[in-house]
Design a protein around this motif. Structure first.
Motif, PDB file in Angstrom:
ATOM      1  N   TRP A 114      41.913  41.364  30.251  1.00 51.47           N
ATOM      2  CA  TRP A 114      42.434  41.764  31.744  1.00 51.47           C
ATOM      3  C   TRP A 114      43.360  42.844  31.627  1.00 51.47           C
ATOM      4  N   PRO A 115      43.131  43.848  32.466  1.00 52.22           N
ATOM      5  CA  PRO A 115      44.270  45.067  32.571  1.00 52.22           C
ATOM      6  C   PRO A 115      45.611  44.402  33.394  1.00 52.22           C
ATOM      7  N   ASP A 116      46.613  45.208  33.186  1.00 54.53           N
ATOM      8  CA  ASP A 116      47.917  44.674  33.731  1.00 54.53           C
ATOM      9  C   ASP A 116      47.734  45.400  35.345  1.00 54.53           C
ATOM     10  N   VAL A 117      47.648  46.375  35.536  1.00 52.17           N
ATOM     11  CA  VAL A 117      47.532  47.233  36.726  1.00 52.17           C
ATOM     12  C   VAL A 117      46.066  47.771  37.089  1.00 52.17           C
ATOM     13  N   VAL A 118      45.519  47.768  38.043  1.00 54.79           N
ATOM     14  CA  VAL A 118      44.362  48.402  38.230  1.00 54.79           C
ATOM     15  C   VAL A 118      44.289  49.235  39.566  1.00 54.79           C
ATOM     16  N   ALA A 135      43.978  38.820  41.335  1.00 52.69           N
ATOM     17  CA  ALA A 135      44.930  39.685  41.965  1.00 52.69           C
ATOM     18  C   ALA A 135      46.083  38.689  42.171  1.00 52.69           C
ATOM     19  N   ALA A 136      47.494  39.125  41.617  1.00 51.22           N
ATOM     20  CA  ALA A 136      48.706  38.358  41.796  1.00 51.22           C
ATOM     21  C   ALA A 136      49.441  38.732  43.112  1.00 51.22           C
ATOM     22  N   PRO A 137      49.843  37.626  43.811  1.00 55.69           N
ATOM     23  CA  PRO A 137      50.458  37.868  45.238  1.00 55.69           C
ATOM     24  C   PRO A 137      51.785  38.744  45.040  1.00 55.69           C
ATOM     25  N   LEU A 337      47.864  44.002  40.844  1.00 57.40           N
ATOM     26  CA  LEU A 337      48.367  43.631  39.584  1.00 57.40           C
ATOM     27  C   LEU A 337      47.724  42.309  39.344  1.00 57.40           C
ATOM     28  N   SER A 338      47.409  42.097  37.967  1.00 59.43           N
ATOM     29  CA  SER A 338      46.834  41.061  37.322  1.00 59.43           C
ATOM     30  C   SER A 338      47.783  39.840  37.496  1.00 59.43           C
ATOM     31  N   GLN A 339      47.424  38.671  37.757  1.00 62.73           N
ATOM     32  CA  GLN A 339      48.098  37.289  37.429  1.00 62.73           C
ATOM     33  C   GLN A 339      48.153  37.310  36.083  1.00 62.73           C
ATOM     34  N   HIS A 340      47.532  37.624  35.249  1.00 65.62           N
ATOM     35  CA  HIS A 340      47.375  37.419  33.782  1.00 65.62           C
ATOM     36  C   HIS A 340      48.197  38.458  32.821  1.00 65.62           C
ATOM     37  N   SER A 341      48.944  39.158  33.455  1.00 61.96           N
ATOM     38  CA  SER A 341      49.845  40.134  32.901  1.00 61.96           C
ATOM     39  C   SER A 341      50.805  39.431  32.276  1.00 61.96           C
ATOM     40  N   THR A 342      50.762  39.975  30.931  1.00 67.36           N
ATOM     41  CA  THR A 342      52.006  39.487  29.961  1.00 67.36           C
ATOM     42  C   THR A 342      53.343  40.422  30.046  1.00 67.36           C
ATOM     43  N   HIS A 343      52.975  41.535  30.895  1.00 63.84           N
ATOM     44  CA  HIS A 343      54.050  42.444  30.994  1.00 63.84           C
ATOM     45  C   HIS A 343      54.544  42.646  32.389  1.00 63.84           C
ATOM     46  N   LEU A 344      54.832  41.715  33.099  1.00 63.95           N
ATOM     47  CA  LEU A 344      54.992  41.591  34.646  1.00 63.95           C
ATOM     48  C   LEU A 344      56.243  42.646  34.936  1.00 63.95           C
TER      49      LEU A 344
END
Length: 455
Positions: A114-118, A135-137, A337-344
């Protein structure tokens, strides 16, 4: 000279909406681990900011952008050398390519990628991206309420599901009335303020200056310009999977009758502003043209090559006696913003910067920024370019007047119009006569996407 240009997806080609993602491997916000059938066990997550967050690590922030937004990502990297970006170019889901949704489906199955931001050129991504667990809230702690409150009124409605904001709007595509100032003065005409005056002027132009145009009805996004601005109830999204469609109401029929009158006397074209025919035969005949904010750059400056100090912008006409100004919208884009991001932390900082900071949105963005303070700077930049006749204050006013009764669903109104209405207009049928077929097609398309339709 800096002039507003269109987004990469903006309407030159009809867009198709993506289909719903199968539910068999849906990953929801509530899950702390992924289903084994969708890629095996996932690392432990911590619930914060309204969703279960992946373990945070160092490393590059992966940002997916289209060709137009690549400059924004590179500018951020230059201004923030301490943050490493992995900038990936993709089509931005232009013309409804479904690329993002297809890839997210794959990533959900494999549990990685998953990308962090798209960035997406589409306004309807949250119709699938929330259920897909992508999609992250954003309004549960990641983006401050004060920041969200500075976006134009209604700008993030397309990003909101059940009261929660899941994306940020990049730019607005509010409809205004573009006009040729020197021609209007030469012909002794006044820019119309009501639709009744607009129709009367079209009839006058047809009689006094045949060949000149007051509008165009040849594009697949025509309903988003005219019918949306008229408050036609053809596309009212009433719930996550519910829509009201009524093309027979007075707001639809009176606009259809107006357009039929002007199409018949040839003061309204049915060629399409991006067609070869229009650019060849009608580019010097545009007296008035209802159209979105990006017409200033994409149509007049880039396509029709209209000279500077010629084109001005006025408010879209309103029906006489209507006290609540309304306009339509054609396009725009969103950031997720991805919910899966490891660099939030870093990803959120980029997301906020790219949608709100003057360094990009206020000074370099090609479209009218959705973030109101940046829009103020953007308008100043357009004025400084010297291209337009007068200021573009009408764009600012229209940014908060987009009628909320027309929504963004998974099915495409443009595809429906292209298949159902446009061929009839080309064959000489009236728009009024095509309204029932348009409604029938809307109902069938909506139901095929699982929508409950009220008529």
């Amino acid at each position: 000279m800096t002039v507003n240009k269109p987004l990469a997806d903006e309407k030159a080609v009809p867009r198709k909406r993506r289909t719903a993602w199968p539910a068999a491997c849906t990953v929801t916000v509530a899950l702390a681990t992924a289903l084994s059938a969708c890629g095996g066990a996932a690392p432990a997550k911590t619930t914060e900011d309204g969703f279960a967050q992946a373990a945070q690590t160092d490393g590059a922030v992966t940002v997916w952008v289209d060709a137009t937004r690549t400059a924004a990502a590179k500018q951020y990297q230059q201004l923030h050398p301490e943050v490493k970006l992995d900038i990936v170019s993709y089509d931005g889901d232009a013309n409804g390519s479904n690329y993002l949704q297809t890839k997210v489906q794959l990533f959900n199955r494999t549990g990685k990628g998953w990308p962090d931001v798209v960035f997406s050129s589409q306004n309807n991504e949250v119709t699938w991206a929330v259920d897909a667990g992508f999609a992250a809230p954003l309004d549960k702690g990641l983006i401050a309420a004060d920041t969200l409150g500075r976006f134009a009124k209604g700008a993030n409605d397309v990003c909101t599901v059940n009261g929660t904001v899941y994306c940020l709007r990049n730019d607005l595509s509010q409809v205004v009335l573009w006009y040729d100032a020197p021609l209007m003065k030469q012909f002794g005409y006044t820019v119309p303020k009501t639709w009744e005056e607009y129709q009367a002027l079209g009839q006058k132009v047809a009689a006094e200056h045949p060949g000149y145009l007051v509008g165009d009805a040849g594009d697949t996004f025509t309903p988003e310009i005219y019918l949306w601005a008229s408050k036609c109830g053809a596309n009212h999204i009433t719930g996550p999977k519910a829509v009201s469609a009524d093309t027979g109401g007075p707001e639809c029929t009176k606009m259809a009758q107006l357009m039929d009158t002007l199409i018949k006397n040839k003061s309204m074209s049915i060629s399409g502003v991006f067609s070869t025919d229009f650019a060849k035969n009608e580019k010097d005949k545009v007296l008035l043209m209802p159209g979105p904010a990006w017409y200033g750059g994409a149509v007049f400056h880039d396509t029709l090559k209209t000279p500077e100090k010629t084109i001005g912008a006025a408010p879209i006409p309103q029906w006489q006696g209507d006290s609540a100004p309304a306009t339509g919208n054609v396009g725009g884009g969103t950031w997720l913003l991805s919910q899966h991001s490891t660099h939030l932390k870093a990803a959120t900082d980029f997301l906020k910067w790219v949608t709100t900071d003057n360094a990009y949105q206020g000074e370099k963005a090609p479209g009218f920024p959705a973030y109101a303070p940046a829009a103020e700077n953007w308008l100043k930049a357009q004025a400084a370019s010297g291209y337009f006749d007068g200021d573009l204050g009408a764009l600012k006013d229209a940014s908060s007047q987009v009628w909320p009764g027309w929504g963004s669903a998974q099915f495409s109104q443009e595809a429906i119009w292209a298949a159902t209405v446009k061929p009839g207009l080309t064959q000489g049928q009236t728009l009024v006569s095509l309204l029932p077929a348009w409604q029938d097609s809307i109902v069938k398309h909506a139901e095929s996407f699982g929508y409950k339709v009220s008529q």
